[in-house]
Design a protein around this motif. Structure first.
Motif, PDB file in Angstrom:
ATOM      1  N   ASP A 123       0.818  -1.211   0.000  1.00 31.52           N
ATOM      2  CA  ASP A 123       0.000   0.000   0.000  1.00 31.52           C
ATOM      3  C   ASP A 123       0.854   1.264   0.000  1.00 31.52           C
ATOM      4  O   ASP A 123       0.418   2.313  -0.496  1.00 31.52           O
ATOM      5  CB  ASP A 123      -0.948   0.006   1.202  1.00 31.52           C
ATOM      6  CG  ASP A 123      -2.072  -1.012   1.060  1.00 31.52           C
ATOM      7  OD1 ASP A 123      -2.199  -1.619  -0.019  1.00 31.52           O
ATOM      8  OD2 ASP A 123      -2.813  -1.226   2.046  1.00 31.52           O
ATOM      9  N   TYR A 126       1.579   1.685  -3.842  1.00 32.73           N
ATOM     10  CA  TYR A 126       0.462   1.791  -4.774  1.00 32.73           C
ATOM     11  C   TYR A 126      -0.698   2.623  -4.262  1.00 32.73           C
ATOM     12  O   TYR A 126      -1.540   3.068  -5.051  1.00 32.73           O
ATOM     13  CB  TYR A 126      -0.046   0.391  -5.130  1.00 32.73           C
ATOM     14  CG  TYR A 126       0.901  -0.372  -6.026  1.00 32.73           C
ATOM     15  CD1 TYR A 126       0.769  -0.337  -7.416  1.00 32.73           C
ATOM     16  CD2 TYR A 126       1.935  -1.129  -5.490  1.00 32.73           C
ATOM     17  CE1 TYR A 126       1.631  -1.028  -8.230  1.00 32.73           C
ATOM     18  CE2 TYR A 126       2.808  -1.828  -6.303  1.00 32.73           C
ATOM     19  CZ  TYR A 126       2.656  -1.780  -7.674  1.00 32.73           C
ATOM     20  OH  TYR A 126       3.518  -2.468  -8.480  1.00 32.73           O
ATOM     21  N   GLY A 127      -0.778   2.795  -2.944  1.00 31.65           N
ATOM     22  CA  GLY A 127      -1.934   3.486  -2.378  1.00 31.65           C
ATOM     23  C   GLY A 127      -2.999   2.480  -1.993  1.00 31.65           C
ATOM     24  O   GLY A 127      -3.138   1.421  -2.624  1.00 31.65           O
ATOM     25  N   ALA A 128      -3.747   2.782  -0.963  1.00 31.19           N
ATOM     26  CA  ALA A 128      -4.670   1.810  -0.373  1.00 31.19           C
ATOM     27  C   ALA A 128      -5.821   1.435  -1.289  1.00 31.19           C
ATOM     28  O   ALA A 128      -6.434   0.379  -1.119  1.00 31.19           O
ATOM     29  CB  ALA A 128      -5.215   2.358   0.950  1.00 31.19           C
ATOM     30  N   ASP A 129      -6.144   2.265  -2.288  1.00 33.08           N
ATOM     31  CA  ASP A 129      -7.318   1.987  -3.113  1.00 33.08           C
ATOM     32  C   ASP A 129      -7.016   1.153  -4.339  1.00 33.08           C
ATOM     33  O   ASP A 129      -7.913   0.761  -5.068  1.00 33.08           O
ATOM     34  CB  ASP A 129      -7.980   3.296  -3.545  1.00 33.08           C
ATOM     35  CG  ASP A 129      -7.056   4.169  -4.379  1.00 33.08           C
ATOM     36  OD1 ASP A 129      -5.832   3.916  -4.378  1.00 33.08           O
ATOM     37  OD2 ASP A 129      -7.570   5.102  -5.031  1.00 33.08           O
ATOM     38  N   ARG A 131      -6.023  -1.908  -4.637  1.00 34.93           N
ATOM     39  CA  ARG A 131      -6.358  -3.330  -4.579  1.00 34.93           C
ATOM     40  C   ARG A 131      -7.669  -3.631  -5.290  1.00 34.93           C
ATOM     41  O   ARG A 131      -7.837  -4.707  -5.869  1.00 34.93           O
ATOM     42  CB  ARG A 131      -6.446  -3.811  -3.126  1.00 34.93           C
ATOM     43  CG  ARG A 131      -5.136  -3.711  -2.373  1.00 34.93           C
ATOM     44  CD  ARG A 131      -5.246  -4.436  -1.046  1.00 34.93           C
ATOM     45  NE  ARG A 131      -4.172  -4.109  -0.124  1.00 34.93           N
ATOM     46  CZ  ARG A 131      -3.981  -4.735   1.017  1.00 34.93           C
ATOM     47  NH1 ARG A 131      -4.800  -5.704   1.382  1.00 34.93           N
ATOM     48  NH2 ARG A 131      -2.982  -4.379   1.817  1.00 34.93           N
ATOM     49  N   ASP A 145       1.433  -6.771   4.993  1.00 33.56           N
ATOM     50  CA  ASP A 145       2.059  -5.613   4.357  1.00 33.56           C
ATOM     51  C   ASP A 145       2.731  -4.747   5.421  1.00 33.56           C
ATOM     52  O   ASP A 145       2.058  -4.228   6.318  1.00 33.56           O
ATOM     53  CB  ASP A 145       0.980  -4.825   3.604  1.00 33.56           C
ATOM     54  CG  ASP A 145       1.512  -3.597   2.888  1.00 33.56           C
ATOM     55  OD1 ASP A 145       2.732  -3.385   2.880  1.00 33.56           O
ATOM     56  OD2 ASP A 145       0.678  -2.857   2.316  1.00 33.56           O
ATOM     57  N   THR A 147       3.682  -1.892   5.248  1.00 34.05           N
ATOM     58  CA  THR A 147       3.125  -0.537   5.276  1.00 34.05           C
ATOM     59  C   THR A 147       2.324  -0.339   6.558  1.00 34.05           C
ATOM     60  O   THR A 147       2.319   0.745   7.144  1.00 34.05           O
ATOM     61  CB  THR A 147       2.197  -0.310   4.067  1.00 34.05           C
ATOM     62  OG1 THR A 147       2.915  -0.553   2.858  1.00 34.05           O
ATOM     63  CG2 THR A 147       1.639   1.106   4.057  1.00 34.05           C
ATOM     64  N   HIS A 148       1.662  -1.409   7.006  1.00 28.62           N
ATOM     65  CA  HIS A 148       0.790  -1.342   8.172  1.00 28.62           C
ATOM     66  C   HIS A 148       1.394  -2.013   9.406  1.00 28.62           C
ATOM     67  O   HIS A 148       1.164  -1.550  10.525  1.00 28.62           O
ATOM     68  CB  HIS A 148      -0.559  -1.976   7.839  1.00 28.62           C
ATOM     69  CG  HIS A 148      -1.182  -1.412   6.597  1.00 28.62           C
ATOM     70  ND1 HIS A 148      -1.631  -0.109   6.512  1.00 28.62           N
ATOM     71  CD2 HIS A 148      -1.389  -1.963   5.375  1.00 28.62           C
ATOM     72  CE1 HIS A 148      -2.108   0.121   5.296  1.00 28.62           C
ATOM     73  NE2 HIS A 148      -1.973  -0.984   4.588  1.00 28.62           N
TER      74      HIS A 148
END
Length: 218
Positions: A123, A126-129, A131, A145, A147-148
């Protein structure tokens, strides 16, 4: 025993940015050949890539450098990876998913194996949206991930998050990553692995599936 195919995302499931310069240049309105960094496809010409492979800079630092350089070419100052990736990938991330990945995912699932992603920057990059634009991700039982979680490969704890999330022992998983240093974490927890060569993706997936079946037969 159930088994699982555990995949890195960038480079393993998606094509690397090194492979898609023509698409990136078109998306950015740059002339052909404007992007010259080639990473594993021409290490001799990419000093920062060699430094990253030697452990002298992190993977995130490498891509932060390329983000700044590429933004400067189009007169933009990008501070977040999704800005960078969104601009160079365009609006259709499915266009850069490896067909070999989709075939291997389908084969593993048809054989009754479970599927997981273990990524350091899914994320983040690519950004959370994004997926929602990749329907095949619904086939995965688990996505871990950093990221989190904040725990980066090769930290063994990242791999244990996968095994705990799947309810499987490390030996029941096969991990695939294109960064050799990340494989040290798999080795530390006793997880079989494949070093994925981005220049020969078909070979990497064939080895992973063969190892998965080999372990299943034991």
């Amino acid at each position: 025993m159930n088994r699982a195919l555990v995949l890195d995302f960038g480079g393993v499931i998606s094509k690397t940015l090194f492979e898609t310069h023509a698409l990136s240049e078109a998306a950015l309105g740059l002339p052909p050949g404007a992007l010259t960094w080639r990473g594993p496809f021409d290490p001799a010409s990419d000093a920062p890539w060699r430094a990253m492979q030697a452990g002298e800079m992190t993977e995130r630092d490498y891509w932060a450098l390329r983000m700044r350089e590429t933004g400067a070419l189009v007169g933009e100052a990008w501070s977040e990876f999704p800005q960078f990736v969104g601009r160079v990938r365009g609006a259709d991330p499915a266009a850069v998913i490896r067909p070999e990945a989709l075939a291997a995912i389908a084969e593993a699932r048809a054989a009754g194996h479970r599927l997981a992603i273990l990524s350091n920057e899914l994320d983040l990059f690519y950004g959370a949206d994004f997926r929602a634009k990749l329907p095949f991700l619904a086939d995965f039982d688990l996505i871990v991930d950093a990221t989190h979680t904040g725990i980066l490969k090769p930290d063994p704890r990242a791999f244990l998050m996968v095994t705990e999330g799947l309810g499987l022992p490390p030996a029941a998983c096969v991990f695939v990553d294109d960064q050799a240093r990340n494989l040290k974490g798999a080795e530390a927890v006793g997880m079989p692995f494949v070093h994925f060569d981005v220049t020969r993706p078909g070979d990497g997936y064939a080895r992973a599936l063969a190892l998965l079946e080999q372990e299943t037969a034991r």
